[in-house]
Design a protein around this motif. Structure first.
Motif, PDB file in Angstrom:
ATOM      1  N   VAL A  80       0.820  -1.204   0.000  1.00  0.00           N
ATOM      2  CA  VAL A  80       0.000   0.000   0.000  1.00  0.00           C
ATOM      3  C   VAL A  80       0.861   1.265   0.000  1.00  0.00           C
ATOM      4  CG1 VAL A  80      -1.781   1.287   1.248  1.00  0.00           C
ATOM      5  CG2 VAL A  80      -1.845  -1.219   1.202  1.00  0.00           C
ATOM      6  N   VAL A  81       0.616   2.109  -0.974  1.00  0.00           N
ATOM      7  CA  VAL A  81       1.232   3.433  -1.038  1.00  0.00           C
ATOM      8  C   VAL A  81       0.197   4.389  -0.467  1.00  0.00           C
ATOM      9  CG1 VAL A  81       2.136   5.222  -2.564  1.00  0.00           C
ATOM     10  CG2 VAL A  81       2.536   2.810  -3.092  1.00  0.00           C
ATOM     11  N   SER A  82       0.609   5.218   0.471  1.00  0.00           N
ATOM     12  CA  SER A  82      -0.342   6.123   1.113  1.00  0.00           C
ATOM     13  C   SER A  82       0.226   7.534   1.182  1.00  0.00           C
ATOM     14  CB  SER A  82      -0.679   5.623   2.520  1.00  0.00           C
ATOM     15  OG  SER A  82       0.475   5.645   3.342  1.00  0.00           O
ATOM     16  N   CYS A  83      -0.601   8.444   1.665  1.00  0.00           N
ATOM     17  CA  CYS A  83      -0.167   9.820   1.873  1.00  0.00           C
ATOM     18  C   CYS A  83      -0.642  10.267   3.245  1.00  0.00           C
ATOM     19  CB  CYS A  83      -0.707  10.739   0.771  1.00  0.00           C
ATOM     20  SG  CYS A  83      -2.496  10.853   0.713  1.00  0.00           S
ATOM     21  N   ARG A  84      -0.222  11.492   3.626  1.00  0.00           N
ATOM     22  CA  ARG A  84      -0.614  12.057   4.922  1.00  0.00           C
ATOM     23  C   ARG A  84      -1.405  13.341   4.701  1.00  0.00           C
ATOM     24  NH1 ARG A  84       5.194  11.925   6.084  1.00  0.00           N
ATOM     25  NH2 ARG A  84       4.820  14.144   6.075  1.00  0.00           N
ATOM     26  N   LEU A  85      -2.067  13.795   5.727  1.00  0.00           N
ATOM     27  CA  LEU A  85      -2.921  14.982   5.643  1.00  0.00           C
ATOM     28  C   LEU A  85      -2.177  16.226   5.184  1.00  0.00           C
ATOM     29  CD1 LEU A  85      -5.095  14.542   8.858  1.00  0.00           C
ATOM     30  CD2 LEU A  85      -5.876  14.367   6.475  1.00  0.00           C
ATOM     31  N   HIS A  86      -0.933  16.384   5.585  1.00  0.00           N
ATOM     32  CA  HIS A  86      -0.211  17.611   5.266  1.00  0.00           C
ATOM     33  C   HIS A  86       0.602  17.528   3.972  1.00  0.00           C
ATOM     34  CE1 HIS A  86      -1.633  19.572   8.819  1.00  0.00           C
ATOM     35  NE2 HIS A  86      -1.310  18.503   9.523  1.00  0.00           N
ATOM     36  N   ASP A  87       0.485  16.419   3.239  1.00  0.00           N
ATOM     37  CA  ASP A  87       1.121  16.339   1.926  1.00  0.00           C
ATOM     38  C   ASP A  87       0.425  17.325   0.993  1.00  0.00           C
ATOM     39  OD1 ASP A  87       2.826  14.355   2.794  1.00  0.00           O
ATOM     40  OD2 ASP A  87       1.671  12.715   1.913  1.00  0.00           O
ATOM     41  N   THR A  88       1.184  17.933   0.102  1.00  0.00           N
ATOM     42  CA  THR A  88       0.597  18.906  -0.814  1.00  0.00           C
ATOM     43  C   THR A  88      -0.025  18.214  -2.022  1.00  0.00           C
ATOM     44  OG1 THR A  88       2.592  19.210  -2.142  1.00  0.00           O
ATOM     45  CG2 THR A  88       2.347  20.615  -0.164  1.00  0.00           C
ATOM     46  N   VAL A  89      -0.890  18.957  -2.690  1.00  0.00           N
ATOM     47  CA  VAL A  89      -1.517  18.456  -3.911  1.00  0.00           C
ATOM     48  C   VAL A  89      -0.444  18.113  -4.947  1.00  0.00           C
ATOM     49  CG1 VAL A  89      -2.997  19.119  -5.844  1.00  0.00           C
ATOM     50  CG2 VAL A  89      -3.709  19.632  -3.508  1.00  0.00           C
ATOM     51  N   ILE A  90       0.566  18.945  -5.070  1.00  0.00           N
ATOM     52  CA  ILE A  90       1.653  18.696  -6.022  1.00  0.00           C
ATOM     53  C   ILE A  90       2.399  17.410  -5.664  1.00  0.00           C
ATOM     54  CG2 ILE A  90       3.829  19.604  -6.954  1.00  0.00           C
ATOM     55  CD1 ILE A  90       1.288  21.112  -7.894  1.00  0.00           C
ATOM     56  N   GLU A  91       2.661  17.191  -4.368  1.00  0.00           N
ATOM     57  CA  GLU A  91       3.363  15.970  -3.931  1.00  0.00           C
ATOM     58  C   GLU A  91       2.560  14.722  -4.256  1.00  0.00           C
ATOM     59  OE1 GLU A  91       5.911  17.617  -0.095  1.00  0.00           O
ATOM     60  OE2 GLU A  91       3.801  17.069   0.197  1.00  0.00           O
ATOM     61  N   VAL A  92       1.253  14.742  -3.989  1.00  0.00           N
ATOM     62  CA  VAL A  92       0.471  13.532  -4.256  1.00  0.00           C
ATOM     63  C   VAL A  92       0.258  13.319  -5.748  1.00  0.00           C
ATOM     64  CG1 VAL A  92      -0.605  13.403  -1.979  1.00  0.00           C
ATOM     65  CG2 VAL A  92      -1.783  14.620  -3.788  1.00  0.00           C
ATOM     66  N   MET A  93       0.175  14.415  -6.522  1.00  0.00           N
ATOM     67  CA  MET A  93       0.097  14.259  -7.983  1.00  0.00           C
ATOM     68  C   MET A  93       1.355  13.560  -8.503  1.00  0.00           C
ATOM     69  SD  MET A  93      -1.561  17.847  -9.313  1.00  0.00           S
ATOM     70  CE  MET A  93      -1.580  17.427 -11.032  1.00  0.00           C
ATOM     71  N   HIS A 103      -5.581   5.855  -6.673  1.00  0.00           N
ATOM     72  CA  HIS A 103      -6.211   5.981  -5.355  1.00  0.00           C
ATOM     73  C   HIS A 103      -5.154   5.897  -4.262  1.00  0.00           C
ATOM     74  CE1 HIS A 103      -9.256   4.339  -8.086  1.00  0.00           C
ATOM     75  NE2 HIS A 103     -10.063   5.155  -7.440  1.00  0.00           N
ATOM     76  N   LEU A 104      -5.256   6.805  -3.301  1.00  0.00           N
ATOM     77  CA  LEU A 104      -4.307   6.830  -2.187  1.00  0.00           C
ATOM     78  C   LEU A 104      -5.049   6.849  -0.860  1.00  0.00           C
ATOM     79  CD1 LEU A 104      -1.567   9.492  -3.058  1.00  0.00           C
ATOM     80  CD2 LEU A 104      -1.231   7.052  -2.734  1.00  0.00           C
ATOM     81  N   PRO A 105      -4.788   5.872  -0.002  1.00  0.00           N
ATOM     82  CA  PRO A 105      -5.311   5.976   1.356  1.00  0.00           C
ATOM     83  C   PRO A 105      -4.570   7.106   2.079  1.00  0.00           C
ATOM     84  CG  PRO A 105      -4.382   3.787   0.925  1.00  0.00           C
ATOM     85  CD  PRO A 105      -4.066   4.642  -0.242  1.00  0.00           C
ATOM     86  N   VAL A 106      -5.282   7.796   2.935  1.00  0.00           N
ATOM     87  CA  VAL A 106      -4.684   8.849   3.744  1.00  0.00           C
ATOM     88  C   VAL A 106      -4.539   8.277   5.151  1.00  0.00           C
ATOM     89  CG1 VAL A 106      -4.878  11.224   4.561  1.00  0.00           C
ATOM     90  CG2 VAL A 106      -5.870  10.578   2.343  1.00  0.00           C
ATOM     91  N   ILE A 107      -3.283   8.149   5.586  1.00  0.00           N
ATOM     92  CA  ILE A 107      -3.009   7.548   6.894  1.00  0.00           C
ATOM     93  C   ILE A 107      -2.261   8.563   7.740  1.00  0.00           C
ATOM     94  CG2 ILE A 107      -1.825   5.677   8.117  1.00  0.00           C
ATOM     95  CD1 ILE A 107      -2.372   3.921   5.632  1.00  0.00           C
ATOM     96  N   GLU A 108      -2.812   8.815   8.898  1.00  0.00           N
ATOM     97  CA  GLU A 108      -2.220   9.783   9.823  1.00  0.00           C
ATOM     98  C   GLU A 108      -2.108   9.117  11.183  1.00  0.00           C
ATOM     99  OE1 GLU A 108      -0.263  13.148  10.211  1.00  0.00           O
ATOM    100  OE2 GLU A 108      -1.404  12.852   8.378  1.00  0.00           O
ATOM    101  N   GLY A 109      -0.893   9.111  11.741  1.00  0.00           N
ATOM    102  CA  GLY A 109      -0.681   8.488  13.044  1.00  0.00           C
ATOM    103  C   GLY A 109      -1.031   7.014  13.052  1.00  0.00           C
ATOM    104  N   LYS A 111      -3.402   5.607  11.493  1.00  0.00           N
ATOM    105  CA  LYS A 111      -4.845   5.393  11.372  1.00  0.00           C
ATOM    106  C   LYS A 111      -5.344   5.879  10.011  1.00  0.00           C
ATOM    107  CE  LYS A 111      -9.180   6.535  13.614  1.00  0.00           C
ATOM    108  NZ  LYS A 111      -9.857   7.347  14.592  1.00  0.00           N
ATOM    109  N   LEU A 112      -6.212   5.098   9.389  1.00  0.00           N
ATOM    110  CA  LEU A 112      -6.827   5.457   8.128  1.00  0.00           C
ATOM    111  C   LEU A 112      -7.825   6.592   8.363  1.00  0.00           C
ATOM    112  CD1 LEU A 112      -7.298   4.752   5.088  1.00  0.00           C
ATOM    113  CD2 LEU A 112      -9.110   3.209   5.876  1.00  0.00           C
TER     114      LEU A 112
END
Length: 143
Positions: A80-93, A103-109, A111-112
Motif C-alpha cells: 500500500v502506497v499512502s499519503c498524509r494529511l499535510h502532503d501537498t496536492v503537487i506531492e500527491v500528484m 487511489h491513495l489511502p490517507v493515513i495519519e498516526g 490510522k486510516l
C-alpha cells in the motif's frame, strides 16, 4: 493546498472490505457506491491492501469469471502506497504519476483517515489554479 483540504471538501468516508470478502461482493460495492477502489482491512483494523477496478479486471482477464468467488486478498495490491494529511496536492500528484496509481489511502498516526483519487486531486488543483487566476485579475484591475 494539502490532502487535508481535499478531504474537507469531499469528506473522509472510506469504504472497506475484509481480505476474505469475495471479489464479486466487492465489485458490487464498487458499482453501487460509484467508486473506483476500496481499502482492504484486517480484523484488527490495519490496512493490508487496496483493491481497485483495475485489480478486478486483471483477475477476470487471467482467471475468467470463476475468480469472482475467490477472496479479495488474492487480487488486492498488498504493497500500500499512502499519503498524509499535510502532503501537498503537487506531492500527491507526483506520487500518483510516478507509481501509476489512481487511489491513495490517507493515513495519519497509523490510522486510516480518508482516501483520495486522482480525480479529487485534479479537481482541487484546477480549483486552486482558478482561484490564483482570479486573484491575479483582481490585482491587475485594481493596480
Amino acid at each position: 493546498m494539502t490532502v487535508e483540504s481535499i478531504l474537507k471538501h469531499k469528506g473522509g468516508d472510506v469504504f472497506t472490505v475484509g481480505p476474505e470478502d469475495s471479489l464479486e461482493a466487492t465489485a458490487s460495492l464498487l458499482h453501487s457506491r460509484k467508486i473506483g477502489a476500496v481499502i482492504v482491512k484486517a480484523a484488527d483494523g490495519g490496512v493490508v491492501g487496496v483493491l481497485s477496478e483495475r485489480d478486478i479486471v486483471r483477475g477476470i482477464a487471467q482467471g475468467g469469471a470463476t475468480c469472482l468467488a475467490r477472496p479479495v486478498k488474492d487480487f488486492m495490491t498488498g504493497k500500500v502506497v499512502s499519503c498524509r494529511l499535510h502532503d501537498t496536492v503537487i506531492e500527491v500528484m507526483a506520487l500518483m504519476t510516478d507509481r501509476r496509481i489512481r487511489h491513495l489511502p490517507v493515513i495519519e498516526g497509523g490510522k486510516l483517515v480518508g482516501m483520495i483519487s486522482i480525480g479529487d486531486v485534479v479537481k482541487r488543483r484546477i480549483d486552486e489554479a482558478l482561484m490564483e487566476a482570479d486573484e491575479l485579475r483582481r490585482y491587475i484591475a485594481t493596480g
